[in-house]
Scaffold this motif. Structure first.
Motif, PDB file in Angstrom:
ATOM      1  N   GLU A 180       0.825  -1.211   0.000  1.00  0.00           N
ATOM      2  CA  GLU A 180       0.000   0.000   0.000  1.00  0.00           C
ATOM      3  C   GLU A 180       0.859   1.261   0.000  1.00  0.00           C
ATOM      4  O   GLU A 180       0.603   2.210  -0.744  1.00  0.00           O
ATOM      5  N   GLN A 181       1.924   1.269   0.804  1.00  0.00           N
ATOM      6  CA  GLN A 181       2.811   2.434   0.850  1.00  0.00           C
ATOM      7  C   GLN A 181       3.521   2.636  -0.488  1.00  0.00           C
ATOM      8  O   GLN A 181       3.626   3.759  -0.985  1.00  0.00           O
ATOM      9  N   VAL A 182       3.999   1.557  -1.080  1.00  0.00           N
ATOM     10  CA  VAL A 182       4.676   1.662  -2.377  1.00  0.00           C
ATOM     11  C   VAL A 182       3.694   2.158  -3.436  1.00  0.00           C
ATOM     12  O   VAL A 182       4.043   3.003  -4.269  1.00  0.00           O
ATOM     13  N   HIS A 183       2.472   1.669  -3.385  1.00  0.00           N
ATOM     14  CA  HIS A 183       1.447   2.142  -4.333  1.00  0.00           C
ATOM     15  C   HIS A 183       1.214   3.643  -4.161  1.00  0.00           C
ATOM     16  O   HIS A 183       1.109   4.375  -5.153  1.00  0.00           O
ATOM     17  N   ILE A 184       1.178   4.115  -2.940  1.00  0.00           N
ATOM     18  CA  ILE A 184       1.004   5.559  -2.674  1.00  0.00           C
ATOM     19  C   ILE A 184       2.179   6.335  -3.264  1.00  0.00           C
ATOM     20  O   ILE A 184       1.995   7.351  -3.935  1.00  0.00           O
ATOM     21  N   TRP A 185       3.396   5.861  -3.026  1.00  0.00           N
ATOM     22  CA  TRP A 185       4.569   6.556  -3.564  1.00  0.00           C
ATOM     23  C   TRP A 185       4.556   6.573  -5.082  1.00  0.00           C
ATOM     24  O   TRP A 185       4.909   7.565  -5.703  1.00  0.00           O
ATOM     25  N   ARG A 186       4.143   5.470  -5.691  1.00  0.00           N
ATOM     26  CA  ARG A 186       4.190   5.358  -7.153  1.00  0.00           C
ATOM     27  C   ARG A 186       3.026   6.061  -7.835  1.00  0.00           C
ATOM     28  O   ARG A 186       3.186   6.617  -8.915  1.00  0.00           O
ATOM     29  N   ARG A 187       1.831   5.991  -7.268  1.00  0.00           N
ATOM     30  CA  ARG A 187       0.645   6.381  -8.018  1.00  0.00           C
ATOM     31  C   ARG A 187      -0.084   7.611  -7.488  1.00  0.00           C
ATOM     32  O   ARG A 187      -0.952   8.138  -8.183  1.00  0.00           O
ATOM     33  N   SER A 188       0.204   8.069  -6.288  1.00  0.00           N
ATOM     34  CA  SER A 188      -0.509   9.257  -5.806  1.00  0.00           C
ATOM     35  C   SER A 188      -0.023  10.492  -6.565  1.00  0.00           C
ATOM     36  O   SER A 188       1.035  10.489  -7.172  1.00  0.00           O
ATOM     37  N   PHE A 189      -0.811  11.532  -6.499  1.00  0.00           N
ATOM     38  CA  PHE A 189      -0.454  12.757  -7.204  1.00  0.00           C
ATOM     39  C   PHE A 189       0.555  13.591  -6.427  1.00  0.00           C
ATOM     40  O   PHE A 189       1.474  14.163  -7.011  1.00  0.00           O
ATOM     41  N   ASP A 190       0.397  13.667  -5.114  1.00  0.00           N
ATOM     42  CA  ASP A 190       1.179  14.659  -4.372  1.00  0.00           C
ATOM     43  C   ASP A 190       1.974  14.110  -3.182  1.00  0.00           C
ATOM     44  O   ASP A 190       2.428  14.871  -2.340  1.00  0.00           O
ATOM     45  N   ILE A 191       2.179  12.797  -3.131  1.00  0.00           N
ATOM     46  CA  ILE A 191       2.995  12.221  -2.058  1.00  0.00           C
ATOM     47  C   ILE A 191       4.267  11.644  -2.677  1.00  0.00           C
ATOM     48  O   ILE A 191       4.207  10.652  -3.411  1.00  0.00           O
ATOM     49  N   PRO A 192       5.421  12.269  -2.400  1.00  0.00           N
ATOM     50  CA  PRO A 192       6.668  11.787  -3.011  1.00  0.00           C
ATOM     51  C   PRO A 192       7.259  10.614  -2.239  1.00  0.00           C
ATOM     52  O   PRO A 192       7.019  10.463  -1.033  1.00  0.00           O
ATOM     53  N   PRO A 193       8.064   9.789  -2.913  1.00  0.00           N
ATOM     54  CA  PRO A 193       8.856   8.791  -2.189  1.00  0.00           C
ATOM     55  C   PRO A 193       9.949   9.513  -1.393  1.00  0.00           C
ATOM     56  O   PRO A 193      10.209  10.698  -1.637  1.00  0.00           O
ATOM     57  N   PRO A 194      10.582   8.833  -0.456  1.00  0.00           N
ATOM     58  CA  PRO A 194      11.617   9.502   0.349  1.00  0.00           C
ATOM     59  C   PRO A 194      12.691  10.168  -0.518  1.00  0.00           C
ATOM     60  O   PRO A 194      13.292   9.522  -1.373  1.00  0.00           O
ATOM     61  N   ASN A 195      12.860  11.474  -0.315  1.00  0.00           N
ATOM     62  CA  ASN A 195      13.848  12.284  -1.040  1.00  0.00           C
ATOM     63  C   ASN A 195      13.636  12.294  -2.550  1.00  0.00           C
ATOM     64  O   ASN A 195      14.583  12.497  -3.307  1.00  0.00           O
ATOM     65  N   GLY A 196      12.395  12.081  -2.980  1.00  0.00           N
ATOM     66  CA  GLY A 196      12.077  12.075  -4.402  1.00  0.00           C
ATOM     67  C   GLY A 196      11.025  13.114  -4.748  1.00  0.00           C
ATOM     68  O   GLY A 196      10.742  14.016  -3.961  1.00  0.00           O
ATOM     69  N   GLU A 197      10.465  12.974  -5.935  1.00  0.00           N
ATOM     70  CA  GLU A 197       9.437  13.888  -6.432  1.00  0.00           C
ATOM     71  C   GLU A 197       8.092  13.173  -6.507  1.00  0.00           C
ATOM     72  O   GLU A 197       8.032  11.998  -6.873  1.00  0.00           O
ATOM     73  N   SER A 198       7.040  13.906  -6.244  1.00  0.00           N
ATOM     74  CA  SER A 198       5.691  13.423  -6.516  1.00  0.00           C
ATOM     75  C   SER A 198       5.378  13.745  -7.979  1.00  0.00           C
ATOM     76  O   SER A 198       6.117  14.479  -8.642  1.00  0.00           O
ATOM     77  N   LEU A 199       4.254  13.221  -8.461  1.00  0.00           N
ATOM     78  CA  LEU A 199       3.814  13.592  -9.801  1.00  0.00           C
ATOM     79  C   LEU A 199       3.528  15.091  -9.858  1.00  0.00           C
ATOM     80  O   LEU A 199       3.792  15.745 -10.868  1.00  0.00           O
ATOM     81  N   LYS A 200       3.023  15.640  -8.761  1.00  0.00           N
ATOM     82  CA  LYS A 200       2.773  17.088  -8.694  1.00  0.00           C
ATOM     83  C   LYS A 200       4.080  17.867  -8.884  1.00  0.00           C
ATOM     84  O   LYS A 200       4.124  18.850  -9.642  1.00  0.00           O
TER      85      LYS A 200
END
Length: 193
Positions: free
Chosen positions: A107-127
């Motif tokens: 679920e957490q990996v899905h959030i990092w990969r597919r959410s619009f505005d939640i970035p992975p640690p030290n990464g970028e979100s789609l936003k």
């Protein structure tokens, strides 16, 4: 007759094949990716292309080089810019997606990969990616489109998702469901209606 904006995600990369987070890691195409680029070139043979834009990453540039060779585009101007790079996956880059799902939960990996505005640690979100890609689109690519040029953009799944979100006026809920296939051209008539 209206001019064209052609969007193309690079062919499958070695990291796509290995199920790894790629981001800004500069990995080349897999053998399948080379074949996808050749197939894209065949699909684009009927399209007149006046200007090409790519990211600075080898998988996008190599995809275009294959198209350039097959379609005889050696004299077409090319602009490379990191604004078109894939989103940064930060601490996840280079790691296996299944291993990360085991460690942090699917679920957490899905959030990092597919959410619009939640970035992975030290990464970028789609936003974040959207706010990098769209200003560049407006300042450079759109100007060439408005001059009547036919444009090919060879980039990445998330940088192109950001652009599709803008062009198709998609909501943040709609864009998280949007997939951009490797090696499959998306063609818009310009201006987009």
């Amino acid at each position: 007759m209206r001019n064209k904006l052609i969007l193309l995600r690079h062919g499958q990369s070695v990291y796509n094949l290995e199920n790894r987070f790629t981001g800004w890691r500069d990995v080349d195409l897999s053998e399948k990716g080379i074949q996808e680029a050749k197939a894209a070139a065949e699909k684009l043979k009927s399209q007149k292309i006046d200007q090409v834009y790519t990211s600075i990453l080898i998988r996008a540039k190599h995809t275009y080089q294959i198209i350039e060779d097959i379609d005889g585009l050696q004299n077409v101007p090319l602009k490379e810019d990191k604004a078109l790079n894939e989103r940064k996956y930060g601490d996840l880059e280079g790691l296996n997606k299944a291993d990360i799902a085991e460690k942090f939960g699917e679920e957490q990996v899905h959030i990092w990969r597919r959410s619009f505005d939640i970035p992975p640690p030290n990464g970028e979100s789609l936003k974040d990616t959207y706010y990098r890609v769209i200003p560049y689109f407006k300042s450079d690519i759109k100007k060439d489109l408005d001059k009547g040029l036919n444009i090919l953009v060879v980039a990445h799944g998330n940088s192109l998702r950001a652009l599709v979100m803008y062009l198709d006026n998609l909501s943040k809920e709609e864009i998280v469901e949007k997939e951009i296939a490797t090696g499959v051209p998306i063609i818009y008539d310009w201006p987009v209606k």
